[in-house]
Design a protein around this motif. Structure first.
Motif, mmCIF file in Angstrom:
data_model
loop_
_atom_site.group_PDB
_atom_site.id
_atom_site.type_symbol
_atom_site.label_atom_id
_atom_site.label_comp_id
_atom_site.label_asym_id
_atom_site.label_seq_id
_atom_site.Cartn_x
_atom_site.Cartn_y
_atom_site.Cartn_z
ATOM 1 N N UNK A 91 17.971 -29.384 6.801
ATOM 2 C CA UNK A 91 16.565 -29.793 6.808
ATOM 3 C C UNK A 91 15.643 -28.578 6.728
ATOM 4 N N UNK A 92 16.010 -27.516 7.434
ATOM 5 C CA UNK A 92 15.184 -26.304 7.407
ATOM 6 C C UNK A 92 15.223 -25.669 6.025
ATOM 7 N N UNK A 93 16.395 -25.593 5.413
ATOM 8 C CA UNK A 93 16.487 -25.032 4.063
ATOM 9 C C UNK A 93 15.644 -25.827 3.075
ATOM 10 N N UNK A 94 15.672 -27.138 3.174
ATOM 11 C CA UNK A 94 14.857 -27.990 2.296
ATOM 12 C C UNK A 94 13.369 -27.757 2.554
ATOM 13 N N UNK A 95 12.988 -27.652 3.830
ATOM 14 C CA UNK A 95 11.584 -27.423 4.178
ATOM 15 C C UNK A 95 11.106 -26.074 3.641
ATOM 16 N N UNK A 96 11.924 -25.041 3.768
ATOM 17 C CA UNK A 96 11.561 -23.723 3.235
ATOM 18 C C UNK A 96 11.361 -23.811 1.721
ATOM 19 N N UNK A 123 4.053 -19.449 12.091
ATOM 20 C CA UNK A 123 4.394 -20.870 12.202
ATOM 21 C C UNK A 123 5.915 -20.920 12.288
ATOM 22 N N UNK A 124 6.408 -21.263 13.474
ATOM 23 C CA UNK A 124 7.849 -21.286 13.704
ATOM 24 C C UNK A 124 8.317 -22.726 13.794
ATOM 25 N N UNK A 125 9.470 -23.006 13.176
ATOM 26 C CA UNK A 125 10.011 -24.357 13.251
ATOM 27 C C UNK A 125 11.523 -24.308 13.273
ATOM 28 N N UNK A 126 12.115 -25.401 13.772
ATOM 29 C CA UNK A 126 13.574 -25.473 13.832
ATOM 30 C C UNK A 126 14.035 -26.899 13.613
ATOM 31 N N UNK A 127 15.261 -27.015 13.147
ATOM 32 C CA UNK A 127 15.902 -28.311 12.953
ATOM 33 C C UNK A 127 17.316 -28.048 12.458
ATOM 34 N N UNK A 128 17.961 -29.096 11.986
ATOM 35 C CA UNK A 128 19.286 -28.956 11.402
ATOM 36 C C UNK A 128 19.203 -28.006 10.213
ATOM 37 N N UNK A 163 3.243 -30.538 5.584
ATOM 38 C CA UNK A 163 4.555 -30.588 4.916
ATOM 39 C C UNK A 163 5.674 -30.698 5.940
ATOM 40 N N UNK A 164 5.629 -29.859 6.980
ATOM 41 C CA UNK A 164 6.714 -29.860 7.972
ATOM 42 C C UNK A 164 6.769 -31.159 8.768
ATOM 43 N N UNK A 165 5.615 -31.640 9.183
ATOM 44 C CA UNK A 165 5.584 -32.841 10.042
ATOM 45 C C UNK A 165 5.746 -34.130 9.258
ATOM 46 N N UNK A 166 4.918 -34.316 8.247
ATOM 47 C CA UNK A 166 4.850 -35.610 7.566
ATOM 48 C C UNK A 166 5.855 -35.775 6.426
ATOM 49 N N UNK A 167 6.116 -34.694 5.706
ATOM 50 C CA UNK A 167 7.023 -34.815 4.568
ATOM 51 C C UNK A 167 8.479 -34.514 4.955
ATOM 52 N N UNK A 168 8.694 -33.440 5.695
ATOM 53 C CA UNK A 168 10.059 -33.013 6.007
ATOM 54 C C UNK A 168 10.565 -33.494 7.363
ATOM 55 N N UNK A 169 9.675 -34.053 8.197
ATOM 56 C CA UNK A 169 10.054 -34.614 9.511
ATOM 57 C C UNK A 169 10.819 -33.601 10.372
ATOM 58 N N UNK A 170 10.291 -32.374 10.448
ATOM 59 C CA UNK A 170 10.920 -31.308 11.218
ATOM 60 C C UNK A 170 10.768 -31.588 12.709
ATOM 61 N N UNK A 171 11.820 -31.278 13.466
ATOM 62 C CA UNK A 171 11.869 -31.590 14.904
ATOM 63 C C UNK A 171 10.872 -30.794 15.726
ATOM 64 N N UNK A 172 10.905 -29.465 15.631
ATOM 65 C CA UNK A 172 10.065 -28.634 16.489
ATOM 66 C C UNK A 172 9.242 -27.650 15.702
ATOM 67 N N UNK A 173 7.935 -27.593 16.003
ATOM 68 C CA UNK A 173 7.017 -26.694 15.303
ATOM 69 C C UNK A 173 6.096 -26.054 16.337
#
Length: 105
Positions: A75-80, A67-72, A26-36
């Protein structure tokens, strides 16, 4: 050096509960999160009070995962939201931070 506002989020889960691959997808392929980053804990305790630990006598698939991730922030709120909707994850925390970006001149 440039800076930008980001949000950092952590998902707390247990090994063996089939969340890791699904969260990463979800984080990588769907939400395109920068750092995981994924970290395996050596011990942890949740709301139940049960301690999950690694030892030579008790090798468990119930070790804590972070599982830690960061971005704008948006984008993070949408991913959560997507993680909670699709996986019913209950242990997610987030906080604002500043990314310090080194630019080469």
């Amino acid at each position: 050096m440039n800076t930008r506002d980001i949000t950092i989020a952590r998902v707390y889960a247990l090994e063996g509960h089939d969340y890791l691959d699904r969260v990463l997808d979800i984080l990588r392929n769907e939400e395109k999160i920068t750092g995981i980053t994924v970290m395996r804990g050596i011990a942890g305790m949740g709301a139940s009070g049960e301690i999950h630990t690694s030892s030579l006598l008790d090798l468990s698939l119930e070790l804590p995962l972070i599982i830690e991730f960061y971005d704008e922030p948006l984008k993070v709120e949408k991913a959560i939201h997507e993680l909670q909707l699709k996986l019913d994850l209950k242990h997610i925390v987030s906080w604002p931070a500043t990314a310090h970006i080194h630019t080469i001149s």
